[in-house]
Design an enzyme around this catalytic site. Sequence first.
Site, PDB file in Angstrom:
ATOM      1  N   LYS A  13      -8.604 -33.897  51.663  1.00  0.00           N
ATOM      2  CA  LYS A  13      -9.507 -33.322  50.649  1.00  0.00           C
ATOM      3  C   LYS A  13     -10.080 -34.414  49.747  1.00  0.00           C
ATOM      4  O   LYS A  13     -11.277 -34.470  49.501  1.00  0.00           O
ATOM      5  CB  LYS A  13      -8.761 -32.311  49.745  1.00  0.00           C
ATOM      6  CG  LYS A  13      -8.115 -31.170  50.483  1.00  0.00           C
ATOM      7  CD  LYS A  13      -7.413 -30.223  49.533  1.00  0.00           C
ATOM      8  CE  LYS A  13      -6.240 -30.836  48.789  1.00  0.00           C
ATOM      9  NZ  LYS A  13      -5.103 -31.233  49.624  1.00  0.00           N
ATOM     10  N   ARG A  88      -5.579 -23.767  42.998  1.00  0.00           N
ATOM     11  CA  ARG A  88      -4.456 -23.904  43.913  1.00  0.00           C
ATOM     12  C   ARG A  88      -3.598 -22.644  43.967  1.00  0.00           C
ATOM     13  O   ARG A  88      -2.631 -22.586  44.716  1.00  0.00           O
ATOM     14  CB  ARG A  88      -3.599 -25.045  43.393  1.00  0.00           C
ATOM     15  CG  ARG A  88      -3.238 -26.046  44.420  1.00  0.00           C
ATOM     16  CD  ARG A  88      -2.384 -27.073  43.732  1.00  0.00           C
ATOM     17  NE  ARG A  88      -1.900 -28.017  44.668  1.00  0.00           N
ATOM     18  CZ  ARG A  88      -2.453 -29.206  44.856  1.00  0.00           C
ATOM     19  NH1 ARG A  88      -3.512 -29.575  44.187  1.00  0.00           N
ATOM     20  NH2 ARG A  88      -1.912 -30.022  45.710  1.00  0.00           N
ATOM     21  N   ARG A 127       0.068 -43.154  53.679  1.00  0.00           N
ATOM     22  CA  ARG A 127      -0.902 -43.208  52.579  1.00  0.00           C
ATOM     23  C   ARG A 127      -0.444 -44.219  51.523  1.00  0.00           C
ATOM     24  O   ARG A 127       0.724 -44.308  51.205  1.00  0.00           O
ATOM     25  CB  ARG A 127      -1.064 -41.844  51.917  1.00  0.00           C
ATOM     26  CG  ARG A 127      -1.931 -41.956  50.665  1.00  0.00           C
ATOM     27  CD  ARG A 127      -2.483 -40.683  50.195  1.00  0.00           C
ATOM     28  NE  ARG A 127      -1.483 -39.710  49.807  1.00  0.00           N
ATOM     29  CZ  ARG A 127      -1.794 -38.492  49.352  1.00  0.00           C
ATOM     30  NH1 ARG A 127      -3.048 -38.136  49.263  1.00  0.00           N
ATOM     31  NH2 ARG A 127      -0.847 -37.660  49.020  1.00  0.00           N
ATOM     32  N   ARG A 160       3.024 -42.908  46.854  1.00  0.00           N
ATOM     33  CA  ARG A 160       3.238 -41.948  45.761  1.00  0.00           C
ATOM     34  C   ARG A 160       4.639 -41.359  45.822  1.00  0.00           C
ATOM     35  O   ARG A 160       5.147 -41.092  46.902  1.00  0.00           O
ATOM     36  CB  ARG A 160       2.197 -40.815  45.864  1.00  0.00           C
ATOM     37  CG  ARG A 160       0.994 -41.026  44.996  1.00  0.00           C
ATOM     38  CD  ARG A 160      -0.128 -40.078  45.310  1.00  0.00           C
ATOM     39  NE  ARG A 160       0.239 -38.678  45.428  1.00  0.00           N
ATOM     40  CZ  ARG A 160      -0.653 -37.716  45.699  1.00  0.00           C
ATOM     41  NH1 ARG A 160      -1.923 -38.010  45.864  1.00  0.00           N
ATOM     42  NH2 ARG A 160      -0.267 -36.469  45.808  1.00  0.00           N
ATOM     43  N   ARG A 171       6.135 -29.662  49.422  1.00  0.00           N
ATOM     44  CA  ARG A 171       4.734 -29.413  49.048  1.00  0.00           C
ATOM     45  C   ARG A 171       4.038 -28.535  50.093  1.00  0.00           C
ATOM     46  O   ARG A 171       3.222 -27.682  49.757  1.00  0.00           O
ATOM     47  CB  ARG A 171       3.987 -30.746  48.887  1.00  0.00           C
ATOM     48  CG  ARG A 171       4.373 -31.475  47.614  1.00  0.00           C
ATOM     49  CD  ARG A 171       3.928 -32.921  47.642  1.00  0.00           C
ATOM     50  NE  ARG A 171       2.493 -33.093  47.671  1.00  0.00           N
ATOM     51  CZ  ARG A 171       1.898 -34.225  48.044  1.00  0.00           C
ATOM     52  NH1 ARG A 171       2.604 -35.267  48.414  1.00  0.00           N
ATOM     53  NH2 ARG A 171       0.590 -34.301  48.033  1.00  0.00           N
TER      54      ARG A 171
HETATM   55  P1  AP5 Z   1      -6.127 -37.604  51.204  1.00  0.00           P
HETATM   56  O1  AP5 Z   1      -7.600 -37.571  51.239  1.00  0.00           O
HETATM   57  O2  AP5 Z   1      -5.451 -38.400  50.144  1.00  0.00           O
HETATM   58  O3  AP5 Z   1      -5.544 -36.111  51.272  1.00  0.00           O
HETATM   59  P2  AP5 Z   1      -5.511 -34.966  50.186  1.00  0.00           P
HETATM   60  O4  AP5 Z   1      -5.764 -33.700  50.921  1.00  0.00           O
HETATM   61  O5  AP5 Z   1      -6.401 -35.290  49.042  1.00  0.00           O
HETATM   62  O6  AP5 Z   1      -3.982 -35.077  49.806  1.00  0.00           O
HETATM   63  P3  AP5 Z   1      -3.231 -34.983  48.419  1.00  0.00           P
HETATM   64  O7  AP5 Z   1      -1.780 -35.291  48.719  1.00  0.00           O
HETATM   65  O8  AP5 Z   1      -3.876 -35.823  47.372  1.00  0.00           O
HETATM   66  O9  AP5 Z   1      -3.375 -33.529  48.127  1.00  0.00           O
HETATM   67  P4  AP5 Z   1      -2.465 -32.709  47.308  1.00  0.00           P
HETATM   68  O10 AP5 Z   1      -3.307 -31.509  47.245  1.00  0.00           O
HETATM   69  O11 AP5 Z   1      -1.095 -32.460  47.745  1.00  0.00           O
HETATM   70  O12 AP5 Z   1      -2.220 -33.642  46.038  1.00  0.00           O
HETATM   71  P5  AP5 Z   1      -2.843 -33.615  44.596  1.00  0.00           P
HETATM   72  O13 AP5 Z   1      -3.022 -34.993  44.163  1.00  0.00           O
HETATM   73  O14 AP5 Z   1      -3.987 -32.657  44.527  1.00  0.00           O
HETATM   74  O15 AP5 Z   1      -5.609 -38.104  52.643  1.00  0.00           O
HETATM   75  C1  AP5 Z   1      -4.233 -38.252  52.923  1.00  0.00           C
HETATM   76  C2  AP5 Z   1      -4.011 -39.530  53.765  1.00  0.00           C
HETATM   77  O16 AP5 Z   1      -4.580 -39.330  55.044  1.00  0.00           O
HETATM   78  C3  AP5 Z   1      -4.693 -40.764  53.176  1.00  0.00           C
HETATM   79  O17 AP5 Z   1      -3.891 -41.885  53.428  1.00  0.00           O
HETATM   80  C4  AP5 Z   1      -6.034 -40.849  53.944  1.00  0.00           C
HETATM   81  O18 AP5 Z   1      -6.511 -42.188  54.024  1.00  0.00           O
HETATM   82  C5  AP5 Z   1      -5.636 -40.285  55.293  1.00  0.00           C
HETATM   83  N1  AP5 Z   1      -6.707 -39.530  55.925  1.00  0.00           N
HETATM   84  C6  AP5 Z   1      -7.624 -38.710  55.342  1.00  0.00           C
HETATM   85  N2  AP5 Z   1      -8.451 -38.166  56.262  1.00  0.00           N
HETATM   86  C7  AP5 Z   1      -8.016 -38.641  57.470  1.00  0.00           C
HETATM   87  C8  AP5 Z   1      -8.452 -38.446  58.818  1.00  0.00           C
HETATM   88  N3  AP5 Z   1      -9.484 -37.625  59.119  1.00  0.00           N
HETATM   89  N4  AP5 Z   1      -7.763 -39.085  59.791  1.00  0.00           N
HETATM   90  C9  AP5 Z   1      -6.704 -39.904  59.502  1.00  0.00           C
HETATM   91  N5  AP5 Z   1      -6.263 -40.137  58.256  1.00  0.00           N
HETATM   92  C10 AP5 Z   1      -6.901 -39.511  57.248  1.00  0.00           C
HETATM   93  O19 AP5 Z   1      -1.647 -32.909  43.786  1.00  0.00           O
HETATM   94  C11 AP5 Z   1      -0.398 -33.557  43.584  1.00  0.00           C
HETATM   95  C12 AP5 Z   1       0.485 -32.655  42.744  1.00  0.00           C
HETATM   96  O20 AP5 Z   1      -0.147 -32.402  41.459  1.00  0.00           O
HETATM   97  C13 AP5 Z   1       0.749 -31.264  43.316  1.00  0.00           C
HETATM   98  O21 AP5 Z   1       1.829 -31.255  44.226  1.00  0.00           O
HETATM   99  C14 AP5 Z   1       1.050 -30.466  42.024  1.00  0.00           C
HETATM  100  O22 AP5 Z   1       2.355 -30.696  41.574  1.00  0.00           O
HETATM  101  C15 AP5 Z   1       0.085 -31.069  41.008  1.00  0.00           C
HETATM  102  N6  AP5 Z   1      -1.188 -30.347  40.948  1.00  0.00           N
HETATM  103  C16 AP5 Z   1      -2.433 -30.846  41.252  1.00  0.00           C
HETATM  104  N7  AP5 Z   1      -3.374 -29.910  41.095  1.00  0.00           N
HETATM  105  C17 AP5 Z   1      -2.733 -28.784  40.666  1.00  0.00           C
HETATM  106  C18 AP5 Z   1      -3.162 -27.456  40.353  1.00  0.00           C
HETATM  107  N8  AP5 Z   1      -4.454 -27.111  40.462  1.00  0.00           N
HETATM  108  N9  AP5 Z   1      -2.226 -26.562  39.959  1.00  0.00           N
HETATM  109  C19 AP5 Z   1      -0.932 -26.895  39.867  1.00  0.00           C
HETATM  110  N10 AP5 Z   1      -0.447 -28.123  40.165  1.00  0.00           N
HETATM  111  C20 AP5 Z   1      -1.338 -29.052  40.572  1.00  0.00           C
END
Ligand code: AP5
Length: 213
Positions: A13, A88, A127, A160, A171
């Site tokens: 994402k 979310r 990552r 991370r 997660r």
């Molecule tokens: P990446 O693009 O980083 O993936 P992502 O979907 O953004 O993953 P996140 O882990 O950031 O999502 P998340 O939703 O769990 O975390 P967030 O920070 O929002 O890609 C992942 C890896 O794959 C990278 O290394 C990339 O290079 C690689 N990649 C990408 N595309 C690829 C492809 N096509 N092929 C191969 N490799 C690829 O949230 C973290 C925490 O914050 C949550 O757990 C929660 O505790 C809190 N939080 C955040 N938002 C909220 C909310 N709205 N409500 C409550 N808690 C929240």
Amino acid sequence: MKIVMLGAPGAGKGTQAKQIAKKFDIPHISTGDIFRANIKNNTELGKKAKEFMDQGMLVPDSLTLELIMDRFAQPDCENGYVLDGFPRTIPQAEALTKALAEKGENIDFAINVEVPDESIVRRMSGRRACLSCGATYHIKYNAPVKEGICDTCGSELVLREDDKPETVLKRLSVYHDQTQPLIDYYNREGVLREVDGTKDMNDVFQDILAILC
Ligand code: AP5
């Protein structure tokens, strides 16, 4: 244009949202990045969020909604935004729909990046994140020019805390339980679009452009 990115943790994402934001000149709003910046700066919000994030759990809706509504009020959101990691939960989605409806607005596209769980765990261990500027890399699929150093700001890259395999599994379970229902929610709203997130990241972006343009 107002876009919501949906998909499991690690589906890509953030990777795609950054490219969309650049292409359409709209802000990329990642609640995860905002929480991580608060943790780094040791703010009260950061201290509260860390307790949940380190365990792979969601930060409570009340904290998240307050933060995101403040962000929407900033002038750079006037022409739209791409939301990454928000909403979310169903209550977050309903709050967003209500806040937009009060201004006569709505979400234009909810893009679901589909990747099976098995691929997610493998991806996350590779990552590397920059906690200074929010850039994301992958040791195999998107490596930085200099190992362990951010191409954008020169800071050190880290695995991370919540990307350790046991936390990733937690997660994923939280995702299936609380976030996956948003796919049906946005389908009912008539704005859901799906892309295959297992493709090469540039091909995924081309598929997204075909939807948005
Ligand atoms: P990446 O693009 O980083 O993936 P992502 O979907 O953004 O993953 P996140 O882990 O950031 O999502 P998340 O939703 O769990 O975390 P967030 O920070 O929002 O890609 C992942 C890896 O794959 C990278 O290394 C990339 O290079 C690689 N990649 C990408 N595309 C690829 C492809 N096509 N092929 C191969 N490799 C690829 O949230 C973290 C925490 O914050 C949550 O757990 C929660 O505790 C809190 N939080 C955040 N938002 C909220 C909310 N709205 N409500 C409550 N808690 C929240």
